[in-house]
Design a protein around this motif. Sequence first.
Motif, PDB file in Angstrom:
ATOM      1  N   LYS A  56       0.846  -1.192   0.000  1.00  0.00           N
ATOM      2  CA  LYS A  56       0.000   0.000   0.000  1.00  0.00           C
ATOM      3  C   LYS A  56       0.885   1.246   0.000  1.00  0.00           C
ATOM      4  O   LYS A  56       1.910   1.282   0.682  1.00  0.00           O
ATOM      5  N   VAL A  57       0.491   2.235  -0.771  1.00  0.00           N
ATOM      6  CA  VAL A  57       1.168   3.533  -0.809  1.00  0.00           C
ATOM      7  C   VAL A  57       0.136   4.610  -0.499  1.00  0.00           C
ATOM      8  O   VAL A  57      -0.947   4.628  -1.099  1.00  0.00           O
ATOM      9  N   ILE A  58       0.456   5.481   0.459  1.00  0.00           N
ATOM     10  CA  ILE A  58      -0.456   6.545   0.875  1.00  0.00           C
ATOM     11  C   ILE A  58       0.230   7.893   0.705  1.00  0.00           C
ATOM     12  O   ILE A  58       1.285   8.140   1.308  1.00  0.00           O
ATOM     13  N   VAL A  59      -0.337   8.748  -0.123  1.00  0.00           N
ATOM     14  CA  VAL A  59       0.135  10.127  -0.255  1.00  0.00           C
ATOM     15  C   VAL A  59      -0.776  10.982   0.618  1.00  0.00           C
ATOM     16  O   VAL A  59      -1.871  11.369   0.214  1.00  0.00           O
ATOM     17  N   THR A 180     -19.941  14.020   5.616  1.00  0.00           N
ATOM     18  CA  THR A 180     -20.663  13.007   4.847  1.00  0.00           C
ATOM     19  C   THR A 180     -19.676  11.875   4.601  1.00  0.00           C
ATOM     20  O   THR A 180     -18.545  11.905   5.082  1.00  0.00           O
ATOM     21  N   GLN A 181     -20.075  10.882   3.821  1.00  0.00           N
ATOM     22  CA  GLN A 181     -19.168   9.786   3.498  1.00  0.00           C
ATOM     23  C   GLN A 181     -18.032  10.241   2.583  1.00  0.00           C
ATOM     24  O   GLN A 181     -17.006   9.567   2.480  1.00  0.00           O
ATOM     25  N   ARG A 182     -18.195  11.414   1.946  1.00  0.00           N
ATOM     26  CA  ARG A 182     -17.175  11.892   1.014  1.00  0.00           C
ATOM     27  C   ARG A 182     -16.481  13.181   1.474  1.00  0.00           C
ATOM     28  O   ARG A 182     -15.338  13.425   1.113  1.00  0.00           O
ATOM     29  N   LEU A 183     -17.171  13.994   2.270  1.00  0.00           N
ATOM     30  CA  LEU A 183     -16.625  15.278   2.711  1.00  0.00           C
ATOM     31  C   LEU A 183     -16.055  15.118   4.118  1.00  0.00           C
ATOM     32  O   LEU A 183     -16.792  14.870   5.080  1.00  0.00           O
ATOM     33  N   ILE A 220     -13.562  12.063  -4.330  1.00  0.00           N
ATOM     34  CA  ILE A 220     -14.185  11.712  -5.606  1.00  0.00           C
ATOM     35  C   ILE A 220     -14.294  10.197  -5.706  1.00  0.00           C
ATOM     36  O   ILE A 220     -15.304   9.650  -6.130  1.00  0.00           O
ATOM     37  N   ARG A 221     -13.216   9.541  -5.315  1.00  0.00           N
ATOM     38  CA  ARG A 221     -13.201   8.107  -5.052  1.00  0.00           C
ATOM     39  C   ARG A 221     -12.494   7.920  -3.722  1.00  0.00           C
ATOM     40  O   ARG A 221     -11.808   8.820  -3.250  1.00  0.00           O
ATOM     41  N   ARG A 222     -12.636   6.768  -3.126  1.00  0.00           N
ATOM     42  CA  ARG A 222     -11.967   6.520  -1.846  1.00  0.00           C
ATOM     43  C   ARG A 222     -10.459   6.707  -1.987  1.00  0.00           C
ATOM     44  O   ARG A 222      -9.782   7.135  -1.067  1.00  0.00           O
ATOM     45  N   GLU A 223      -9.935   6.397  -3.178  1.00  0.00           N
ATOM     46  CA  GLU A 223      -8.494   6.440  -3.395  1.00  0.00           C
ATOM     47  C   GLU A 223      -7.979   7.814  -3.815  1.00  0.00           C
ATOM     48  O   GLU A 223      -6.760   8.012  -3.881  1.00  0.00           O
ATOM     49  N   VAL A 259      -3.846  17.258  -3.127  1.00  0.00           N
ATOM     50  CA  VAL A 259      -4.589  16.003  -3.290  1.00  0.00           C
ATOM     51  C   VAL A 259      -4.062  14.977  -2.291  1.00  0.00           C
ATOM     52  O   VAL A 259      -2.876  14.984  -1.932  1.00  0.00           O
ATOM     53  N   ARG A 260      -4.951  14.114  -1.878  1.00  0.00           N
ATOM     54  CA  ARG A 260      -4.602  12.954  -1.057  1.00  0.00           C
ATOM     55  C   ARG A 260      -5.000  11.718  -1.857  1.00  0.00           C
ATOM     56  O   ARG A 260      -6.076  11.664  -2.468  1.00  0.00           O
ATOM     57  N   ALA A 261      -4.108  10.711  -1.872  1.00  0.00           N
ATOM     58  CA  ALA A 261      -4.385   9.515  -2.667  1.00  0.00           C
ATOM     59  C   ALA A 261      -3.754   8.301  -2.017  1.00  0.00           C
ATOM     60  O   ALA A 261      -2.817   8.411  -1.223  1.00  0.00           O
ATOM     61  N   TRP A 262      -4.295   7.136  -2.350  1.00  0.00           N
ATOM     62  CA  TRP A 262      -3.671   5.892  -1.928  1.00  0.00           C
ATOM     63  C   TRP A 262      -3.956   4.795  -2.973  1.00  0.00           C
ATOM     64  O   TRP A 262      -4.930   4.863  -3.708  1.00  0.00           O
ATOM     65  N   PHE A 263      -3.059   3.859  -3.023  1.00  0.00           N
ATOM     66  CA  PHE A 263      -3.232   2.742  -3.955  1.00  0.00           C
ATOM     67  C   PHE A 263      -2.413   1.549  -3.479  1.00  0.00           C
ATOM     68  O   PHE A 263      -1.599   1.688  -2.557  1.00  0.00           O
TER      69      PHE A 263
END
Length: 263
Positions: A56-59, A180-183, A220-223, A259-263
Amino acid sequence: MTIALIKTGSINLECIKTDCISIQSIKKIFLLVPMLSVLVSSAIAAESKDDPILTKVIVDQFERRDADDDNPLVLDGQGWIGKDLRKLWFKTQLERVDGENEKAELQALYSRGVTTFWDFQLGLRKDFETGANEKPDRSWAVIGFQGLAPYFFEIDTALFIGESGRLALRMEAEYEWLFTQRLILTPDIEVNVYGQHDEATGAGSGLSDIELGLRLRYEIRREFAPYIGVNWMKAYGNSADFARRENEDTRDAQLVIGVRAWF
């Protein structure tokens, strides 16, 4: 001793015995061997499926900050590879101003799960020479804990042991408020403490600096989640004195977008 009765050219196995082990028992053993092999192979495969090697990589932060004197580009991320309880963990912090590294740090850690929510981490940290301020390289051994505290506070704390008796302590905490689930609103804090002066890197003994952040992201997406926010930092004590000598700010408030991202 082996006894054989021969009748009409055939062997009667009725009484054959060898060292008290019957032929029938030997046959059963040979039949069980392939069955046991299949069972062992299945168990190994099941264990591999239950505890596979994952990555897993988390930015956490990839952002541009709007500061008074410059607009640094900041990267704060981490990643790991390994199984459920044992992982090889990487952490990095990078800050660039006008094409020069203002800060560049990399950690490589062995991480072992010690409770349901906590990992013990042990490894190395490398601070790379930065061209903008000509800060020298520094190498540290790392001992730390990372995990989830009560009320869902994410905690990362580490003791750094450097050359010439240098000691440093870093404590980080983060919390997530879900509107919310996204905010999601995320406040965070980082505190750095040093055991002795290191004027070459601008670190004074005692409380060196505190950094506070507040970021609002939309997933926008969980990732993947863009965000806006504010970041505030303040230097204290001898670290503030070193900053003044270099005509640097001892406190700064910055607007951020990233931006925050993970994959």
